[in-house]
Scaffold this motif. Structure first.
Motif, PDB file in Angstrom:
ATOM      1  N   GLU A 144      19.154  -1.456  23.935  1.00 13.76           N
ATOM      2  CA  GLU A 144      19.904  -2.666  25.006  1.00 13.76           C
ATOM      3  C   GLU A 144      19.718  -1.955  26.333  1.00 13.76           C
ATOM      4  N   GLY A 145      20.448  -1.278  26.508  1.00 14.81           N
ATOM      5  CA  GLY A 145      21.098  -0.316  27.658  1.00 14.81           C
ATOM      6  C   GLY A 145      19.572   0.125  28.495  1.00 14.81           C
ATOM      7  N   SER A 146      19.394   0.741  27.612  1.00 16.38           N
ATOM      8  CA  SER A 146      18.250   1.747  27.966  1.00 16.38           C
ATOM      9  C   SER A 146      16.800   1.132  28.582  1.00 16.38           C
ATOM     10  N   GLU A 147      16.920  -0.575  28.473  1.00 19.15           N
ATOM     11  CA  GLU A 147      15.375  -1.035  28.418  1.00 19.15           C
ATOM     12  C   GLU A 147      16.316  -1.636  30.096  1.00 19.15           C
ATOM     13  N   GLN A 157      14.351  -0.910  33.702  1.00 19.41           N
ATOM     14  CA  GLN A 157      13.968  -2.306  34.421  1.00 19.41           C
ATOM     15  C   GLN A 157      14.531  -2.139  35.390  1.00 19.41           C
ATOM     16  N   ILE A 158      15.763  -1.900  35.807  1.00 21.16           N
ATOM     17  CA  ILE A 158      16.082  -1.962  37.249  1.00 21.16           C
ATOM     18  C   ILE A 158      15.905  -0.378  37.844  1.00 21.16           C
ATOM     19  N   VAL A 159      15.618   0.620  37.446  1.00 25.33           N
ATOM     20  CA  VAL A 159      15.529   1.246  38.399  1.00 25.33           C
ATOM     21  C   VAL A 159      14.150   2.006  38.510  1.00 25.33           C
ATOM     22  N   CYS A 160      13.408   0.639  38.132  1.00 27.82           N
ATOM     23  CA  CYS A 160      11.667   0.262  38.275  1.00 27.82           C
ATOM     24  C   CYS A 160      11.382   0.155  38.857  1.00 27.82           C
ATOM     25  N   ALA A 167      15.485   7.891  29.148  1.00 30.56           N
ATOM     26  CA  ALA A 167      15.400   8.613  30.303  1.00 30.56           C
ATOM     27  C   ALA A 167      14.076   9.500  29.480  1.00 30.56           C
ATOM     28  N   HIS A 168      13.984   9.424  28.009  1.00 24.95           N
ATOM     29  CA  HIS A 168      12.387   9.781  27.497  1.00 24.95           C
ATOM     30  C   HIS A 168      11.362   9.063  27.859  1.00 24.95           C
ATOM     31  N   ASP A 169      12.295   7.498  28.157  1.00 30.10           N
ATOM     32  CA  ASP A 169      10.283   6.743  28.356  1.00 30.10           C
ATOM     33  C   ASP A 169      10.437   6.930  29.769  1.00 30.10           C
ATOM     34  N   LEU A 170      10.882   7.136  30.710  1.00 33.24           N
ATOM     35  CA  LEU A 170      10.577   7.077  32.373  1.00 33.24           C
ATOM     36  C   LEU A 170       9.808   8.718  32.457  1.00 33.24           C
TER      37      LEU A 170
END
Length: 509
Positions: A420-423, A427-430, A449-452
């Protein structure tokens, strides 16, 4: 007269309303440590430094360059600048002790007080002009050149002598000559103070010319009502000149107050410069570029607040982040990530305040506003959970952001589970990236971090706190992809070294 040492076209206002997130900046970037060193136990210097730093993002590039040039002059001619600051402080203190007439309710009291203070101010202005005549040629900045030229031009000897002459006349030693017209009911109307053509004292005039054509009357010594009426009549006559002198006094007082206020910023910078030099912290004047140019490159940048706290120089970082919109910082626990993030934020504020920065070299772009979103402690009132608090705070920050802003995240959204935290973070960074808001994000959320990293464009840079093979930290941040581990086991081993089983399988390491 205006000092104009903080802005080329207006006075500096230390009491202006600051942004709602200013307290977060002070807390997250440890600005109290920086301000304490700038103030050196001087509350006024701290107030001015605080106002200048937190209003840094309101300055345009011309203002920043204007202040940098003045500060360089101050560093080169610090003895003159420090003496000028002490001179303004002493002048305002002298005014405070002289001017007892300001509290008077009668024009004679106001007039007497204003004359006393103006007389003191004239002598101080002569001293200021002498300083300008002696030292003006050594300054090169447009701000200080303009200031000293203004002093020499507007405070000419003829002008100062003229002021002294008018102050002497305003003492009314030859008596008070008032004219008036008769109004309704034969009451005095339109009282006007007239200049005495015969400057001889009253007793000399009476002695030399006893035959007067004017009608006279005497008030008996015990006639209090008559004396009060005469005093009121005198007050009506000198009211205008008393107010004019009081306004002139206020004008000169405002000049010295503003001169002290604006010089205080540079005095605070000089004190900080001295302190950092004793700690061998590298310092430079940064190159500032306009907003949107995406310039950010530095060599040896260090966390100035950490250096002040530890009282010695700290490890610096050298990176080139030109053309990067997002920087994701991961890596070993206690490896210098938060310190690096703080060094970027403090350098941005110092640069846009017109100061030097703690680096060997620094080039960066102007940002419209600086925001921080750091992890907070649990809400002791239990009105909300940590995640709710983080999201509410993020919502308030987003409302204040605009393209060209800079946001620093430190372990944000880690108060919930990894997924949840990663999602939320992604979304906020994007979204911020799409709105041309620059982002620095320190995180332990590997999924985020890995997804980005898997989907990132060339405008996203991944940094990692360096860790050597033996587990030691260099406290440097280097380009590197995210890793699944933050090497918490290293810290466990260091903490429990020598205990049985200390290095055996540590969950979550």
């Amino acid at each position: 007269m205006k000092a104009l040492l903080m802005h080329p076209d207006r006075d500096f206002d230390p009491d202006r309303e600051i942004a709602a997130h200013a307290d977060d900046l002070v807390q997250d970037l440890a600005l109290d440590t920086l301000l304490d060193s700038m103030a050196a136990n001087d509350g006024f210097l701290r107030k001015i430094a605080h106002a200048a730093l937190l209003a840094a993002c309101d300055n345009d590039t011309d203002t920043v360059c204007y202040r940098q040039a003045i500060l360089k002059d101050c560093l080169e001619h610090r003895a003159v600048v420090e003496e000028l600051y002490r001179f303004t402080v002493d002048t305002l203190e002298a005014k405070r002790t002289h001017y007892y007439g300001v509290f008077g309710h009668y024009p004679p009291a106001i007039l007497h007080g204003a004359i006393e203070v103006l007389g003191m101010f004239v002598e101080r202005l002569r001293t200021l002009k002498a300083t300008a005549d002696t030292h003006a040629s050594g300054f090169r900045s447009s701000g200080l050149e303009r200031f000293f030229e203004m002093v020499k031009t507007e405070l000419s000897d003829d002008y100062l002598c003229s002021i002294q002459h008018h102050l002497k006349e305003a003492r009314l030693k030859s008596g008070v000559l008032i004219s008036a017209t008769l109004g309704e009911g034969n009451r005095g109307h339109r009282h006007v103070l007239r200049e005495q053509l015969d400057k001889r004292p009253r007793w000399v005039r009476q002695l030399m010319d006893p035959r007067s054509h004017a009608y006279r009357f005497r008030i008996p010594e015990r006639d209090e009502a008559g004396a009060r009426a005469l005093s009121e009549l005198e007050g009506r006559g000198i009211n205008l000149i008393a107010n004019a002198l009081a306004q002139s006094m206020d004008h000169l007082n405002d000049f010295f107050v503003m001169l002290r206020t604006e010089l205080a910023f540079y005095i605070a910078c000089l004190r900080l410069h001295d302190r950092l030099k004793t700690l061998d912290v590298p310092l430079c004047f940064p190159d500032l570029y306009t907003v949107g140019t995406r310039r950010l490159a530095f060599a040896g940048i260090s966390d100035v607040c950490l250096a002040l706290e530890m009282e010695h120089t700290v490890v610096g970082n050298t990176l080139n982040l030109d053309d990067k919109d997002v920087a994701i910082i991961t890596g070993a626990n206690q490896g210098g990530k938060s310190s690096f993030l703080r060094s970027v934020g403090v350098a941005q504020l110092m640069m846009q305040s017109g100061m030097f920065v703690a680096a060997e070299s620094y080039a960066g772009e102007h940002c419209n506003a600086l925001f921080t979103h750091y992890r907070r402690e649990e809400d002791v009132t239990m009105n909300s959970g940590k995640l709710d608090e983080e999201l509410n705070r993020m919502s308030r920050l987003v409302d204040a952001m605009s393209p060209g802003s800079l946001v620093l995240f430190n372990e944000s959204f880690a108060s919930t589970n990894e997924r949840e935290g990663s999602e939320i973070a992604r979304q906020i960074v994007c979204a911020l990236h799409e709105k041309h808001i620059r982002v620095f994000f320190v995180t332990h959320l590997y999924a985020f971090a890995h997804d980005l990293y898997e989907t990132a464009t060339a405008r996203v840079l991944f940094l990692r706190a360096e860790r050597r093979d033996d587990g030691t930290r260099t406290f440097r941040v280097m380009p590197g992809q995210p890793l699944q581990t933050s090497y918490g086991k290293d810290l466990y081993d260091q903490t429990f070294a020598g205990r049985d089983g200390a290095s055996k399988d540590v969950p979550g390491a």
